[in-house]
Design a protein around this motif. Structure first.
Motif, PDB file in Angstrom:
ATOM      1  N   ASN A   1       0.627  -1.216  -0.038  1.00 20.35           N
ATOM      2  CA  ASN A   1      -0.057   0.055  -0.212  1.00 20.35           C
ATOM      3  C   ASN A   1       0.905   1.317  -0.143  1.00 20.35           C
ATOM      4  O   ASN A   1       0.532   2.407  -0.619  1.00 20.35           O
ATOM      5  N   ARG A   2       1.853   1.398   0.851  1.00 19.36           N
ATOM      6  CA  ARG A   2       2.957   2.458   0.808  1.00 19.36           C
ATOM      7  C   ARG A   2       3.540   2.635  -0.626  1.00 19.36           C
ATOM      8  O   ARG A   2       3.495   3.742  -1.118  1.00 19.36           O
ATOM      9  N   VAL A   3       3.860   1.627  -1.339  1.00 21.46           N
ATOM     10  CA  VAL A   3       4.366   1.776  -2.581  1.00 21.46           C
ATOM     11  C   VAL A   3       3.379   2.375  -3.580  1.00 21.46           C
ATOM     12  O   VAL A   3       3.596   3.316  -4.452  1.00 21.46           O
TER      13      VAL A   3
ATOM     14  N   LYS B   1       0.367   6.541  -7.176  1.00 23.31           N
ATOM     15  CA  LYS B   1      -0.898   7.076  -7.475  1.00 23.31           C
ATOM     16  C   LYS B   1      -0.534   8.620  -7.499  1.00 23.31           C
ATOM     17  O   LYS B   1      -1.131   9.438  -8.254  1.00 23.31           O
ATOM     18  N   ALA B   2       0.519   9.058  -6.835  1.00 19.77           N
ATOM     19  CA  ALA B   2       0.617  10.495  -6.325  1.00 19.77           C
ATOM     20  C   ALA B   2       1.464  11.111  -7.571  1.00 19.77           C
ATOM     21  O   ALA B   2       1.315  12.161  -7.998  1.00 19.77           O
ATOM     22  N   VAL B   3       2.156  10.313  -8.546  1.00 16.71           N
ATOM     23  CA  VAL B   3       3.136  10.753  -9.311  1.00 16.71           C
ATOM     24  C   VAL B   3       2.452  10.237 -10.923  1.00 16.71           C
ATOM     25  O   VAL B   3       3.279  10.205 -11.850  1.00 16.71           O
ATOM     26  N   ALA B   4       1.595   9.422 -10.906  1.00 18.73           N
ATOM     27  CA  ALA B   4       1.008   8.718 -12.036  1.00 18.73           C
ATOM     28  C   ALA B   4       0.570   9.613 -13.223  1.00 18.73           C
ATOM     29  O   ALA B   4       0.784   9.516 -14.315  1.00 18.73           O
TER      30      ALA B   4
ATOM     31  N   PRO C   1      -1.811   4.471 -16.600  1.00 15.73           N
ATOM     32  CA  PRO C   1      -2.096   3.307 -16.022  1.00 15.73           C
ATOM     33  C   PRO C   1      -0.813   2.664 -15.262  1.00 15.73           C
ATOM     34  O   PRO C   1       0.295   3.196 -15.479  1.00 15.73           O
ATOM     35  N   ARG C   2      -1.153   1.814 -14.348  1.00  9.42           N
ATOM     36  CA  ARG C   2      -0.324   1.136 -13.760  1.00  9.42           C
ATOM     37  C   ARG C   2      -0.025  -0.238 -14.172  1.00  9.42           C
ATOM     38  O   ARG C   2      -0.810  -1.104 -14.259  1.00  9.42           O
TER      39      ARG C   2
ATOM     40  N   ASP D   1       2.582   4.529 -22.182  1.00 14.19           N
ATOM     41  CA  ASP D   1       3.180   5.042 -20.819  1.00 14.19           C
ATOM     42  C   ASP D   1       2.559   4.484 -19.487  1.00 14.19           C
ATOM     43  O   ASP D   1       1.195   4.590 -19.465  1.00 14.19           O
ATOM     44  N   VAL D   2       3.338   4.061 -18.703  1.00 15.26           N
ATOM     45  CA  VAL D   2       2.598   3.422 -17.434  1.00 15.26           C
ATOM     46  C   VAL D   2       3.646   3.756 -16.166  1.00 15.26           C
ATOM     47  O   VAL D   2       4.641   4.265 -16.343  1.00 15.26           O
ATOM     48  N   VAL D   3       2.915   3.656 -15.058  1.00 11.50           N
ATOM     49  CA  VAL D   3       4.017   3.578 -13.912  1.00 11.50           C
ATOM     50  C   VAL D   3       4.082   2.236 -13.399  1.00 11.50           C
ATOM     51  O   VAL D   3       3.164   1.275 -13.418  1.00 11.50           O
ATOM     52  N   PHE D   4       5.238   1.901 -12.956  1.00  9.41           N
ATOM     53  CA  PHE D   4       5.623   0.391 -12.557  1.00  9.41           C
ATOM     54  C   PHE D   4       5.276   0.119 -10.888  1.00  9.41           C
ATOM     55  O   PHE D   4       5.827   1.048 -10.161  1.00  9.41           O
TER      56      PHE D   4
END
Length: 120
Positions: free
Chosen positions: A13-15, A20-23, A27-28, A92-95
């Motif tokens: 949850n911390r990760v 989500k703050a920098v997304a 999409p994730r 473009d995604v966030v890992f």
């Protein structure tokens, strides 16, 4: 005293909270590994739906892999996921590594997805 399961959930949850703050609406790319398989999916959190998914349990990968629990299998999953995500129009995604450290199979999925054309 917190159990191991609770600590793992807190770390994931911390990760996820920091992602989500920098997304910025991207999409994730979420990765999960078990002792026998590895799973990856591209999730649109705004709509709450999965855009693309791949795992070592897919019929196209299962026959070509010796086992679903090694770095080679993780690379194959990353390449397949990148291909499916590009077909869905995602580049473009966030890992999201979840509660796992960025090492071994998790790193192999990320590098293969980058080689397949995903940007993160």
């Amino acid at each position: 005293m917190a159990t191991q399961k609770e600590l793992t959930r807190r770390r994931a949850n911390r990760v996820r909270r920091s992602l989500k703050a920098v997304a910025n609406g991207r999409p994730r790319l979420s990765v999960h590994r078990s002792s026998k398989n590895i799973y990856a999916q591209v999730i649109d959190d705004a709509e709450g739906r999965t855009l693309a998914a791949a795992s070592t349990l897919d019929a196209s990968l299962r026959t070509s892999l010796k086992t679903g629990a090694d770095v080679g299998a993780a690379s194959a999953v990353g390449k397949l996921l990148a291909e499916r995500a590009r077909e869905a129009g995602v580049t473009d995604v966030v890992f999201d590594r979840g509660a796992f450290i960025y090492h071994g199979r998790i790193k192999a999925v990320a590098e293969a997805a980058r080689e397949g054309g995903l940007n993160f």
